[in-house]
Design an enzyme around this catalytic site. Structure first.
Site, PDB file in Angstrom:
ATOM      1  N   PHE A  55       0.790  -1.214   0.000  1.00  0.00           N
ATOM      2  CA  PHE A  55       0.000   0.000   0.000  1.00  0.00           C
ATOM      3  C   PHE A  55       0.829   1.273   0.000  1.00  0.00           C
ATOM      4  CE2 PHE A  55      -3.232  -2.866   1.995  1.00  0.00           C
ATOM      5  CZ  PHE A  55      -4.057  -2.898   0.886  1.00  0.00           C
ATOM      6  N   LYS A  90       1.864   5.935   7.300  1.00  0.00           N
ATOM      7  CA  LYS A  90       1.842   5.189   6.048  1.00  0.00           C
ATOM      8  C   LYS A  90       1.428   6.143   4.943  1.00  0.00           C
ATOM      9  CE  LYS A  90       1.108   0.889   5.848  1.00  0.00           C
ATOM     10  NZ  LYS A  90       0.751  -0.516   5.689  1.00  0.00           N
ATOM     11  N   ASP A 114      -6.245  -8.710   4.319  1.00  0.00           N
ATOM     12  CA  ASP A 114      -4.825  -8.892   4.003  1.00  0.00           C
ATOM     13  C   ASP A 114      -4.055  -9.404   5.217  1.00  0.00           C
ATOM     14  OD1 ASP A 114      -2.696  -8.970   2.298  1.00  0.00           O
ATOM     15  OD2 ASP A 114      -2.247  -6.825   2.420  1.00  0.00           O
TER      16      ASP A 114
END
Ligand SMILES: *[C@@H]1O[C@H](CO)[C@@H](O)[C@H](O)[C@H]1NC(C)=O
Ligand SMILES: *[C@@H]1O[C@H](CO)[C@@H](O)[C@H](O)[C@H]1NC(C)=O
Ligand SMILES: *[C@@H]1O[C@H](CO)[C@@H](O)[C@H](O)[C@H]1NC(C)=O
Ligand SMILES: *[C@@H]1O[C@H](CO)[C@@H](O)[C@H](O)[C@H]1NC(C)=O
Ligand SMILES: *[C@@H]1O[C@H](CO)[C@@H](O)[C@H](O)[C@H]1NC(C)=O
Ligand SMILES: *[C@@H]1O[C@H](CO)[C@@H](O)[C@H](O)[C@H]1NC(C)=O
Length: 671
Positions: free
Chosen positions: A365, A383, A481
Site C-alpha cells: 500500500f 503510512k 490482508d
C-alpha cells in the site's frame, strides 16, 4: 569728688548690653545656603537620595515605591528660651521630572521640620517617606511639612488637586492646601498655574512669622521674581507642634506612579530673610532617563513598528508563495468534521519531510515512515499511500477511516488518524517497536529468534485481534490482508495486526464489475480468487496459512529447487509421510510443546481448508487455541493411524489441487 566724669556712661553701657542681649537672645541667628550640593558635608541623605555629579540633590529616582531623605545635619534651635517658636524663612529651587514624558509621574516632595532626620518605617507613595499608616496624624510626631504633591491626595476631602501644595502637620491630612499657582505681580487675584512636573525648576519660599504665627508658602517658576502675595498664608502656631531642636530638610517618595525629585539649591535662616541663591551656580538637572528614554522609547517604538510591518509583509508574501508553490492544504467542508484528521504540516514535520532515513517499511500500500508528532511527542508510524489518480469517493472513505479510527484492541495496530494530501493519503498508526512477524521469522539477524512460546502467543494474539474485527466490534470489519508482514510485534512480543480494512479503499471509485482482488499471494482463499469477494472466511483462510508459517518457519510459497513449494502441500506431504514434525521449523530445535505444535499445524490446515464452509470461525479458532475445545479430526495427528491420515489428506487434496493452482497463477493485483 570721685571721678564722675561721665554719669551717663554706665547706664548707657548697661542699656546697650540689655538691648544687645535681648536682641541676641530673642533672635538667635541660624542660617545656611546650598548653591547646589557639591561636597555638602553638612547634609545627611538617606535611602534613594543621592547627590548627582552636577551637584543636584536627587531625592528619588523614578523607580516605583522608593523614598529619599536629605536633612541639614545641624539641628535648629527653634525655641530660644521662649515659649514661642522662632520665625524662619527658607527658599529653595526644586524640579520634578516624571518617569515618562507626556504622562504624569507620581507623588512628591516635602520640606520637612522633624525632631529626627530619620523616619524608620515611613512609607512611600502618599506618605511621602515621612509617615506611615500607623503614625499618620499622631500628635507625638512633631512634624511640620509643606508638600509639593503631584498626585491626588490620599484623602480626597483635603488633597483633591493632583498638582497641589499643602501644609501638613503630624500627618498627611493637609491643614491647608491649594492648587500650585502664583499670583501675578500687580494684579491682586490673577493666579498663574504652576505645573510642578512640567515647569522645569521651581522656586519655593516658606516663611513663618513667629510673632503673628503665620505660615506663608509661595511658589513660582525659576526666572520669575518672588510674588508679593503668597499662595498659602495660614495662621498656624508652630510653637504647638515643633520641638526644641528640629531638623530641616526634604523628604520625597514615589508610588505606583513615579518621578525623579530634585533639589537644586536651598537656603534657610532663622529669624531673618533666607539668603538668595546664586542662580548662576545652580546645577542643572541631568538630562535623565525620563526625557532621554522617552526619545529612546519613541525610537524603539518606531523600530518595532517597522519590524512588525516588515514581518507581516514577509509573512503575507511567503503565504502567497507557499500557496502557489506548495499548493496550500485546502480542506473540503466535510474534512473539518473528522476528529481523526491530521494536518499535513504536522505529519510532514513529524517525519522530517518523509525523509528516507525515517522510512521503516514499504508494503503493497505504500511506504511507512516513523514520525514523532510535534505537538505531543508521540511516536507514530505514518503510512504514505500514493496514487496516480485522485482518490475517488474520499468522503465515504473518510467516514470509514473515521470509524476504523475508533477501533481499539490490544492486538491491533491502532489507527490514530489520517490525512488527505493531494492525490495521496496518509494514515497514522501506533508505532510498534519490534517490526513485523515475517522479518522475525525469516531474517533472524542479531539473534532475534522467536521461541515457540513467543510464536504460540503471537498466533493467539492475531486470532484475538481478528476475532475483534469480525465479531466483537460494532460492525464487521474484514481484514482482507492477513499475512505475516502485517503482524507487528510490540516490545512485550505481543502480536498487533495492522492494515485492517485498508483494502476497502481500493474498492472505492472503481467500477463494481471490475472489482480487483486484493490480497497477497499465498494467502488468498480459492473462493476469493474466483469471485473476488472477501469474507470473514477468506480472512480465516489467510490466518490458517499464517499459522502454518509460524510453525514451519517457511513462507506460504517458496521457490526451491526450480519450483514453487506451497506450504500447505508441504505440511500435508509431511503428514502423509507419517512425520508431521518434519514440517516444523528446524530453528526451534525441537524446543516446543508437542500438543501445541499439533494444534497449530492442524488448525492451520483446517483454517486453510479449500472449502470455505469447512473453515472454523475466529471464535472457534480462539476456543481451540485456548484449549476450550478439541480440534476435530486433526487431533493427535502424529499418532493417527495411517487410515485416518489418508482420509484427511485425500479430503484435503481433493480440493487442495485447485488451491495450489490458484496460488500458483495468481498475480498480485496492480493498484
Ligand atoms: C532607585 O533607587 C532605589 C533605592 O535606592 C534602587 O533600589 C533602585 O535600583 C533605583 N532605580 C534605578 C532605576 O536606579
Ligand atoms: C559641582 O561639580 C560639578 C562637577 O563635579 C561641576 O560641574 C559643577 O559646576 C559644580 N557645582 C558647583 C556649584 O560648584
Ligand atoms: C509669645 O507669643 C504670644 C502670643 O501668641 C505673645 O503674647 C508673647 O509675648 C510671646 N512671647 C515672647 C517671649 O515673644
Ligand atoms: C510607622 O512609623 C513609626 C515611626 O517612624 C515606626 O515606629 C513604625 O514601626 C511604623 N509602622 C509601620 C507599620 O511601619
Ligand atoms: C501616637 O504615638 C505614640 C508613640 O509613638 C503612641 O504611644 C500613641 O499611642 C500614638 N497615638 C495614637 C492615637 O496612635
Ligand atoms: C505673609 O503674607 C502676608 C500677605 O499675605 C504678608 O502680609 C506677611 O508679611 C507675610 N509674612 C511673612 C513672614 O512673609
Amino acid at each position: 569728688m570721685p571721678n564722675h566724669s561721665n554719669p551717663f556712661i554706665n547706664p548707657l553701657i548697661f542699656f546697650l548690653i540689655i538691648i544687645l542681649s535681648t536682641l541676641f537672645l530673642s533672635s538667635q541667628s541660624f542660617e545656611f545656603v546650598y548653591n547646589g550640593f557639591n561636597n555638602s558635608i553638612n547634609l545627611d541623605h538617606a535611602e534613594a537620595t543621592i547627590i548627582k555629579p552636577s551637584g543636584a540633590l536627587r531625592l528619588t529616582n523614578n523607580s516605583h515605591n522608593v523614598l529619599g531623605h536629605a536633612f541639614h545635619l545641624t539641628p535648629i534651635p527653634f525655641f530660644n528660651n521662649s515659649p514661642n517658636a522662632s520665625s524662619f524663612t527658607t527658599y529653595f529651587v526644586f524640579q520634578i521630572v516624571p518617569s515618562t514624558l507626556n504622562t504624569n509621574g507620581g507623588f512628591g516632595l516635602a520640606f520637612t521640620l522633624s525632631p529626627s532626620p530619620e523616619f524608620p518605617g515611613a512609607a512611600p507613595g502618599h506618605f511621602l517617606g515621612i509617615f506611615n499608616s500607623s503614625n499618620n496624624g499622631n500628635l507625638s510626631n512633631h512634624i511640620f511639612a509643606v508638600e509639593f504633591d503631584t498626585v491626588d491626595g490620599h484623602n480626597e476631602k483635603s488633597d483633591t488637586d493632583g498638582n497641589h501644595i499643602g501644609i501638613n502637620i503630624n500627618g498627611m491630612d493637609s491643614t491647608a492646601s491649594k492648587s500650585a499657582a502664583y499670583y501675578v505681580e500687580g494684579t491682586q487675584n490673577h493666579e498663574e498655574q504652576v505645573l510642578l512636573e512640567k515647569e522645569g525648576p521651581i522656586q519655593a519660599w516658606i516663611d513663618y512669622d513667629g510673632v503673628k504665627k503665620v505660615v506663608n508658602v509661595t511658589v513660582c517658576p525659576l526666572g520669575v521674581a518672588k510674588p508679593a502675595r503668597p499662595l498659602l498664608s495660614e495662621v498656624i502656631d508652630l510653637s504647638l507642634y515643633l520641638e526644641k531642636n528640629m531638623y530641616a530638610g526634604f523628604s520625597a517618595a514615589t508610588g505606583q506612579k513615579s518621578s525623579s525629585h530634585y533639589i537644586l539649591g536651598w537656603s534657610f535662616r532663622l529669624n531673618g530673610i533666607a539668603d538668595p541663591l546664586d542662580l548662576s551656580q545652580l546645577p542643572v538637572v541631568p538630562v535623565e532617563k525620563s526625557s532621554r528614554s522617552a526619545v529612546k522609547v519613541r525610537k524603539v517604538l518606531i523600530a518595532t513598528f517597522s519590524v512588525v510591518i516588515f514581518i507581516l509583509l514577509g509573512a503575507l508574501l511567503s503565504i502567497r508563495f507557499y500557496q502557489r508553490v506548495m499548493k496550500f492544504e485546502l480542506l473540503e467542508d466535510w474534512e473539518l468534521d473528522c476528529p481523526h484528521r491530521f494536518r499535513y504540516k504536522d505529519l510532514h514535520k513529524a517525519t522530517k519531510g518523509f525523509k528516507e532515513t525515517e522510512k521503516i517499511g514499504a508494503g503493497g500500500f505504500g511506504k511507512v515512515y516513523k514520525g514523532i508528532l510535534p505537538a505531543t511527542g508521540v511516536e507514530v508510524a505514518v503510512k504514505k499511500i500514493m496514487s496516480n489518480n485522485p482518490l475517488q469517493g474520499m468522503r465515504e472513505f473518510a467516514a470509514e477511516i473515521e470509524s476504523l479510527g475508533r477501533l481499539r484492541h490490544k492486538n491491533l495496530v491502532n489507527l490514530q488518524g489520517w490525512c488527505k494530501h493531494k492525490n495521496g493519503l496518509l494514515l497514522v498508526y501506533d508505532y510498534v517497536l519490534n517490526g513485523s512477524l515475517d522479518s522475525l521469522l525469516y531474517n533472524s539477524k542479531n539473534g532475534n529468534f522467536l521461541t515457540w512460546e513467543q510464536r504460540f502467543n503471537i498466533v493467539k494474539g492475531v486470532a484475538s485481534g481478528l476475532l475483534y474485527l469480525h465479531e466483537e466490534w460494532e460492525q464487521v470489519v474484514i481484514h482482507r490482508d492477513v499475512k505475516s508482514s502485517n503482524v507487528l510485534i510490540d516490545h512485550d512480543m505481543n502480536a498487533r495486526l495492522g492494515d485492517f480494512g485498508l483494502a476497502r479503499l481500493y474498492d472505492h471509485g472503481k467500477n463494481s464489475h471490475t472489482t480487483n482482488v486484493v490480497g497477497t499471494i499465498g494467502y488468498i482463499a480459492p473462493e476469493l480468487a474466483r469471485t473476488g469477494k472477501a469474507s470473514k472466511s477468506s480472512d480465516v483462510f489467510a490466518y490458517g496459512i499464517l499459522l502454518l508459517e509460524v510453525a514451519c518457519g517457511r513462507p506460504p510459497v517458496k521457490y526451491e529447487l526450480d519450483r514453487n513449494v506451497i506450504l500447505v502441500d508441504w505440511v500435508l506431504e509431511c503428514m502423509k509421510m507419517g512425520n508431521i514434525f518434519e514440517a516444523v521449523d528446524a530453528k526451534l530445535n525441537s524446543m516446543y510443546v508437542t500438543e501445541e505444535i499439533e494444534l497449530v499445524l492442524g488448525l492451520g490446515l483446517l483454517c486453510s481448508h479449500p472449502k470455505s464452509e469447512a473453515r472454523p470461525t475466529m471464535r472457534q479458532v480462539m476456543k481451540y487455541l485456548n484449549g476450550d475445545e478439541m480440534l476435530p479430526m486433526f487431533d493427535k495427528l502424529s499418532s493417527a493411524g495411517s487410515r485416518r491420515v489418508d482420509e484427511i489428506t485425500s479430503r484435503f487434496l481433493a480440493l487442495g489441487l485447485t488451491v495450489v493452482l490458484h496460488l500458483q497463477h495468481r498475480t498480485i493485483p496492480v493498484l
